[in-house]
Write a protein that holds these residues in place. Structure first.
Motif, PDB file in Angstrom:
ATOM      1  N   GLN A 104       0.924  -1.266  -0.027  1.00 37.83           N
ATOM      2  CA  GLN A 104      -0.116   0.086  -0.184  1.00 37.83           C
ATOM      3  C   GLN A 104       0.886   1.336  -0.026  1.00 37.83           C
ATOM      4  N   HIS A 105       1.882   1.438   0.907  1.00 36.32           N
ATOM      5  CA  HIS A 105       2.780   2.386   0.869  1.00 36.32           C
ATOM      6  C   HIS A 105       3.589   2.447  -0.574  1.00 36.32           C
ATOM      7  N   LEU A 106       3.964   1.575  -1.020  1.00 37.94           N
ATOM      8  CA  LEU A 106       4.763   1.512  -2.350  1.00 37.94           C
ATOM      9  C   LEU A 106       3.690   2.324  -3.500  1.00 37.94           C
ATOM     10  N   GLU A 159       0.918   4.078  -2.902  1.00 43.12           N
ATOM     11  CA  GLU A 159       0.843   5.501  -2.836  1.00 43.12           C
ATOM     12  C   GLU A 159       2.084   6.512  -3.186  1.00 43.12           C
ATOM     13  N   ARG A 160       3.183   5.951  -3.156  1.00 38.08           N
ATOM     14  CA  ARG A 160       4.455   6.647  -3.293  1.00 38.08           C
ATOM     15  C   ARG A 160       4.953   6.908  -4.682  1.00 38.08           C
ATOM     16  N   ARG A 161       4.749   5.505  -5.495  1.00 39.32           N
ATOM     17  CA  ARG A 161       4.495   5.907  -7.098  1.00 39.32           C
ATOM     18  C   ARG A 161       3.535   7.011  -7.270  1.00 39.32           C
ATOM     19  N   VAL A 167       3.065  17.952   5.462  1.00 40.85           N
ATOM     20  CA  VAL A 167       4.089  17.610   6.649  1.00 40.85           C
ATOM     21  C   VAL A 167       5.293  17.274   6.185  1.00 40.85           C
ATOM     22  N   GLY A 168       5.605  16.714   5.231  1.00 41.68           N
ATOM     23  CA  GLY A 168       7.007  16.118   4.462  1.00 41.68           C
ATOM     24  C   GLY A 168       7.618  17.363   4.031  1.00 41.68           C
ATOM     25  N   GLY A 169       6.819  18.204   3.231  1.00 39.39           N
ATOM     26  CA  GLY A 169       7.663  19.299   2.630  1.00 39.39           C
ATOM     27  C   GLY A 169       7.729  20.678   3.110  1.00 39.39           C
ATOM     28  N   HIS A 170       6.922  21.131   4.325  1.00 43.17           N
ATOM     29  CA  HIS A 170       6.837  22.372   4.514  1.00 43.17           C
ATOM     30  C   HIS A 170       7.987  22.751   5.418  1.00 43.17           C
ATOM     31  N   ASP A 171       7.833  22.136   6.712  1.00 45.39           N
ATOM     32  CA  ASP A 171       8.886  22.465   7.925  1.00 45.39           C
ATOM     33  C   ASP A 171      10.330  22.119   7.512  1.00 45.39           C
ATOM     34  N   SER A 172      10.336  20.884   6.921  1.00 43.10           N
ATOM     35  CA  SER A 172      11.733  20.397   6.669  1.00 43.10           C
ATOM     36  C   SER A 172      12.517  21.424   5.499  1.00 43.10           C
ATOM     37  N   SER A 173      11.827  21.880   4.576  1.00 44.09           N
ATOM     38  CA  SER A 173      12.490  22.715   3.441  1.00 44.09           C
ATOM     39  C   SER A 173      12.772  24.171   4.357  1.00 44.09           C
ATOM     40  N   ALA A 185      13.271  24.723   7.339  1.00 50.31           N
ATOM     41  CA  ALA A 185      14.335  24.463   8.381  1.00 50.31           C
ATOM     42  C   ALA A 185      15.588  24.436   7.581  1.00 50.31           C
ATOM     43  N   SER A 186      15.736  23.774   6.599  1.00 50.65           N
ATOM     44  CA  SER A 186      17.029  23.758   5.840  1.00 50.65           C
ATOM     45  C   SER A 186      17.469  25.102   5.215  1.00 50.65           C
ATOM     46  N   LEU A 187      16.393  25.981   4.505  1.00 54.17           N
ATOM     47  CA  LEU A 187      16.649  27.033   4.117  1.00 54.17           C
ATOM     48  C   LEU A 187      17.098  28.007   5.264  1.00 54.17           C
ATOM     49  N   PRO A 198      14.046   6.507  11.307  1.00 54.12           N
ATOM     50  CA  PRO A 198      13.839   5.453  12.186  1.00 54.12           C
ATOM     51  C   PRO A 198      12.977   4.181  11.597  1.00 54.12           C
ATOM     52  N   ARG A 199      13.062   2.987  11.786  1.00 52.07           N
ATOM     53  CA  ARG A 199      12.369   1.577  11.741  1.00 52.07           C
ATOM     54  C   ARG A 199      12.048   1.117  12.803  1.00 52.07           C
ATOM     55  N   ARG A 200      10.887   0.482  12.891  1.00 52.10           N
ATOM     56  CA  ARG A 200      10.535  -0.349  14.356  1.00 52.10           C
ATOM     57  C   ARG A 200      10.222  -1.717  13.931  1.00 52.10           C
ATOM     58  N   PHE A 221      18.147  12.807   3.362  1.00 53.02           N
ATOM     59  CA  PHE A 221      16.908  12.609   2.874  1.00 53.02           C
ATOM     60  C   PHE A 221      16.554  11.241   3.284  1.00 53.02           C
ATOM     61  N   GLY A 222      17.457  10.608   4.159  1.00 52.48           N
ATOM     62  CA  GLY A 222      17.063   9.075   4.359  1.00 52.48           C
ATOM     63  C   GLY A 222      17.530   8.224   3.385  1.00 52.48           C
ATOM     64  N   GLY A 223      16.765   6.992   3.428  1.00 55.94           N
ATOM     65  CA  GLY A 223      16.899   6.017   2.293  1.00 55.94           C
ATOM     66  C   GLY A 223      16.198   4.785   2.104  1.00 55.94           C
ATOM     67  N   GLY A 224      16.395   4.151   0.863  1.00 58.29           N
ATOM     68  CA  GLY A 224      15.666   2.822   0.884  1.00 58.29           C
ATOM     69  C   GLY A 224      14.099   3.125   0.272  1.00 58.29           C
ATOM     70  N   VAL A 225      13.319   2.338   0.376  1.00 60.49           N
ATOM     71  CA  VAL A 225      12.006   2.612  -0.004  1.00 60.49           C
ATOM     72  C   VAL A 225      11.073   3.746   0.715  1.00 60.49           C
ATOM     73  N   ARG A 226      11.877   4.102   1.793  1.00 63.66           N
ATOM     74  CA  ARG A 226      11.240   5.559   2.509  1.00 63.66           C
ATOM     75  C   ARG A 226      11.962   6.686   2.148  1.00 63.66           C
ATOM     76  N   ARG A 227      12.853   6.783   1.358  1.00 64.62           N
ATOM     77  CA  ARG A 227      13.802   7.735   1.173  1.00 64.62           C
ATOM     78  C   ARG A 227      12.629   9.094   0.680  1.00 64.62           C
ATOM     79  N   CYS A 228      13.117  10.185   1.193  1.00 64.31           N
ATOM     80  CA  CYS A 228      12.224  11.425   0.848  1.00 64.31           C
ATOM     81  C   CYS A 228      11.592  11.521  -0.394  1.00 64.31           C
ATOM     82  N   ALA A 229      10.211  11.470  -0.537  1.00 62.18           N
ATOM     83  CA  ALA A 229       9.482  11.505  -1.747  1.00 62.18           C
ATOM     84  C   ALA A 229       9.658  12.659  -2.502  1.00 62.18           C
TER      85      ALA A 229
HETATM   86  C1  HEM Z   1      15.231  19.943   2.494  1.00 60.73           C
HETATM   87  C2  HEM Z   1      14.097  19.542   2.638  1.00 60.73           C
HETATM   88  C3  HEM Z   1      13.670  18.066   2.874  1.00 60.73           C
HETATM   89  C4  HEM Z   1      14.232  17.056   3.697  1.00 60.73           C
HETATM   90  C5  HEM Z   1      15.627  17.525   4.444  1.00 60.73           C
HETATM   91  C6  HEM Z   1      13.686  15.971   3.752  1.00 60.73           C
HETATM   92  C7  HEM Z   1      14.014  14.890   4.616  1.00 60.73           C
HETATM   93  C8  HEM Z   1      13.362  13.696   4.732  1.00 60.73           C
HETATM   94  C9  HEM Z   1      13.519  12.402   5.412  1.00 60.73           C
HETATM   95  C10 HEM Z   1      14.742  12.531   6.393  1.00 60.73           C
HETATM   96  C11 HEM Z   1      12.596  11.482   5.077  1.00 60.73           C
HETATM   97  C12 HEM Z   1      12.566  10.260   5.828  1.00 60.73           C
HETATM   98  C13 HEM Z   1      13.178   9.265   5.122  1.00 60.73           C
HETATM   99  C14 HEM Z   1      13.512   7.965   5.672  1.00 60.73           C
HETATM  100  O1  HEM Z   1      12.715   7.549   6.680  1.00 60.73           O
HETATM  101  O2  HEM Z   1      14.308   7.378   5.128  1.00 60.73           O
HETATM  102  C15 HEM Z   1      11.411  12.157   4.237  1.00 60.73           C
HETATM  103  C16 HEM Z   1      10.165  11.659   3.959  1.00 60.73           C
HETATM  104  C17 HEM Z   1       9.391  12.191   3.066  1.00 60.73           C
HETATM  105  N1  HEM Z   1       9.414  13.572   2.462  1.00 60.73           N
HETATM  106 FE1  HEM Z   1      10.967  14.773   2.532  1.00 60.73          FE
HETATM  107  N2  HEM Z   1      12.457  16.210   2.909  1.00 60.73           N
HETATM  108  C18 HEM Z   1      12.490  17.646   2.598  1.00 60.73           C
HETATM  109  C19 HEM Z   1      11.318  17.980   1.741  1.00 60.73           C
HETATM  110  C20 HEM Z   1      10.260  17.381   1.275  1.00 60.73           C
HETATM  111  C21 HEM Z   1       9.634  17.926   0.232  1.00 60.73           C
HETATM  112  C22 HEM Z   1       9.687  19.360  -0.422  1.00 60.73           C
HETATM  113  C23 HEM Z   1       8.576  16.970   0.011  1.00 60.73           C
HETATM  114  C24 HEM Z   1       7.380  17.116  -0.840  1.00 60.73           C
HETATM  115  C25 HEM Z   1       6.692  18.137  -1.330  1.00 60.73           C
HETATM  116  C26 HEM Z   1       8.556  15.867   0.911  1.00 60.73           C
HETATM  117  C27 HEM Z   1       7.844  14.791   1.130  1.00 60.73           C
HETATM  118  C28 HEM Z   1       8.372  13.712   1.919  1.00 60.73           C
HETATM  119  C29 HEM Z   1       7.435  12.504   1.980  1.00 60.73           C
HETATM  120  C30 HEM Z   1       6.120  12.379   1.353  1.00 60.73           C
HETATM  121  C31 HEM Z   1       7.999  11.553   2.691  1.00 60.73           C
HETATM  122  C32 HEM Z   1       7.496  10.085   3.111  1.00 60.73           C
HETATM  123  C33 HEM Z   1       7.938   9.129   2.090  1.00 60.73           C
HETATM  124  C34 HEM Z   1       7.954   7.665   2.628  1.00 60.73           C
HETATM  125  O3  HEM Z   1       7.584   7.536   3.814  1.00 60.73           O
HETATM  126  O4  HEM Z   1       7.783   6.784   1.692  1.00 60.73           O
HETATM  127  N3  HEM Z   1      10.048  16.110   1.674  1.00 60.73           N
HETATM  128  N4  HEM Z   1      11.841  13.548   3.954  1.00 60.73           N
END
Ligand code: HEM
Length: 425
Positions: free
Chosen positions: A95-97, A99-101, A256-262, A264-266, A309-311, A368-376
């Motif tokens: 299911q995760h894969l 959604e990810r595609r 949630v994935g893309g707002h705060d992480s970007s 913070a990095s900027l 993290p992975r459980r 950006f992490g790695g494997g099948v969970r690497r940042c989408a």
């Molecule tokens: C510099 C900015 C960003 C950083 C440092 C970052 C980093 C990460 C990391 C570390 C993970 C977890 C990876 C893992 O567990 O192996 C992740 C997951 C994810 N990120 Fe980002 N991210 C960034 C920006 C974004 C943006 C812009 C988007 C989307 C527009 C996004 C969407 C996602 C999503 C959907 C996941 C979950 C992926 C999954 O569970 O398969 N991220 N990100």
């Protein structure tokens, strides 16, 4: 036979949680110096103890773990109320894969490149307002949310954007505040609208009402090129489109994935640049390879996320070490990119390192992490950072205080503790 976990701090979980939240970089550095690799920490962040690894071979093994044995979705469980049951963040396996595609399509290749001019325009507009003292984190939260509202939600009207912005900020405000998060971790129940969980629930309900209204309007009048329009076009094998709930959860995952992480990095990019006039001067020359090196170096020296993290549901061996079920195992992003044995002068901010000599082991640069969970959204995030820093190249930045800002945790991400205060002009 009981499997003994790698050593780690003996301090109570409450104390480790406070260090993890308030001084995460110092905490991780101390754990590594005292206990080496791997080390076990205990915080309220996860129910189980967490074993941190940072050596490249161990990191590779973690990223290759079978999701049936080592799911990542459960690490986001605390966000379920906001993320929703269909969220890519909470799902695992097939299911995760699937959604990810779907979610990755707009953030890669041609489609992603087509978004760059929109991002550049919004970045230029934002940076043209900068003068005097600026708290970069606040401005970058504003900008990265503006980018998501335009690119992902396709919200073009001022009123629509303002309403969504307020609702999103409202939902995130509770989980960004350290006292509120600690209160939520301690009292894990909704005790009415004034309690921490109650406030969060009310904010999420308000956000949902607006979003479902937006979805209904978009279904009636489709036709822009936003990510939302694309998500609404999805069809399963029987030709059925997605439910509103499903699309809502996909949008929230991107938010949630893309707002705060970007953001913070900027913010870290501005915190570093203000203290590196020579890097600002090189950026001004406009060399795309140097710009790319600055982005990579910011993500290395000041990663926005500290762990992937992975459980463990079953016992496994990682780097020759047996680990039992019911612990969290994490590739420690922060430590992997700070180890002196992997990076020369690891603490220095040196974009130049990317332009000379050999490239690093890919398992030691893992923002950006790695494997099948690497940042989408990784290619999109790097593009966004390049566009913002390109737009900032003409500004002269100085720090408000000379000493570097230390790292604190804000919800999931690591931010500069003063929000990256800079003087512009
Ligand atoms: C510099 C900015 C960003 C950083 C440092 C970052 C980093 C990460 C990391 C570390 C993970 C977890 C990876 C893992 O567990 O192996 C992740 C997951 C994810 N990120 Fe980002 N991210 C960034 C920006 C974004 C943006 C812009 C988007 C989307 C527009 C996004 C969407 C996602 C999503 C959907 C996941 C979950 C992926 C999954 O569970 O398969 N991220 N990100």
């Amino acid at each position: 036979m009981t499997i003994v976990l790698p050593p780690g701090p003996r301090a109570p979980a409450a104390w480790q949680t406070i260090a993890w939240m308030a001084r995460p970089a110092a905490f991780l550095r101390r754990v590594h110096e005292s206990f080496g690799d791997p080390a076990t920490i205990r915080t309220y962040w996860t129910e189980e103890p967490m074993v941190l690894f940072s050596a490249p071979d161990a990191v590779r093994e973690i990223f290759r773990l079978d999701p049936a044995i080592a799911p990542a979705g459960q690490s986001w469980e605390f966000l379920r109320q906001f993320a929703g049951p269909y969220s890519i963040l909470l799902l695992d396996g097939e299911q995760h894969l699937a959604e990810r595609r779907l979610m990755q399509i707009p953030f890669h290749g041609e489609r992603m490149r087509a978004l760059a001019p929109i991002v550049a325009e919004l970045a230029e507009r934002e940076l043209s307002t900068w003068s005097g003292r600026v708290v970069a984190l606040e401005r970058m939260r504003h900008l990265t949310l503006e980018i998501i509202l335009r690119v992902v939600f396709g919200a073009s009207g001022d009123h629509e954007r303002a309403q969504l912005r307020d609702a999103i900020e409202g939902a995130l405000a509770t989980v960004r505040s350290l006292p509120w998060v600690l209160a939520m971790a301690l009292v894990q129940r909704d005790l009415g609208p004034r309690s921490p969980w109650g406030r969060f629930r009310v904010a999420v309900e308000h956000f949902d009402a607006l979003l479902f209204d937006l979805l209904a309007r978009r279904r009636e009048h489709p036709g822009d090129d936003s990510v939302l329009a694309m998500l609404l076009e999805q069809r399963d094998e029987s030709g059925n489109g997605p439910t509103g709930r499903h699309v809502r959860d996909q949008l929230v995952a991107l938010l949630v994935g893309g707002h705060d992480s970007s953001a913070a990095s900027l913010a870290w990019a501005f915190e570093r640049l203000a203290r590196s006039p020579e890097v600002q001067a090189r950026l001004r020359e406009g060399d795309p390879a140097y710009l790319d090196a600055v982005v990579k170096e910011v993500l290395r020296a000041r990663p926005a996320l500290s762990i992937a993290p992975r459980r463990l549901l079953e016992p496994v061996r990682i780097a020759g070490r047996s680990l039992p079920a019911d612990v969290q195992v994490a590739a420690c992003i922060w430590l992997a990119m700070r180890r002196e044995d992997l990076w020369s002068d690891a603490g220095a901010f040196s974009p130049q390192r990317w332009l000379e000599g050999s490239q690093p082991n890919p398992m030691s640069w893992i923002p950006f992490g790695g494997g099948v969970r690497r940042c989408a959204g990784a290619p999109f995030a790097e593009m966004e950072m390049r566009e913002v820093l390109r737009a900032a190249a003409d500004l002269t930045l100085r720090p408000v205080r000379r000493e570097p800002e230390r790292t604190k945790r804000s919800m999931l991400v690591l931010t500069p503790h003063r929000g990256a205060e800079v003087l512009v002009g």
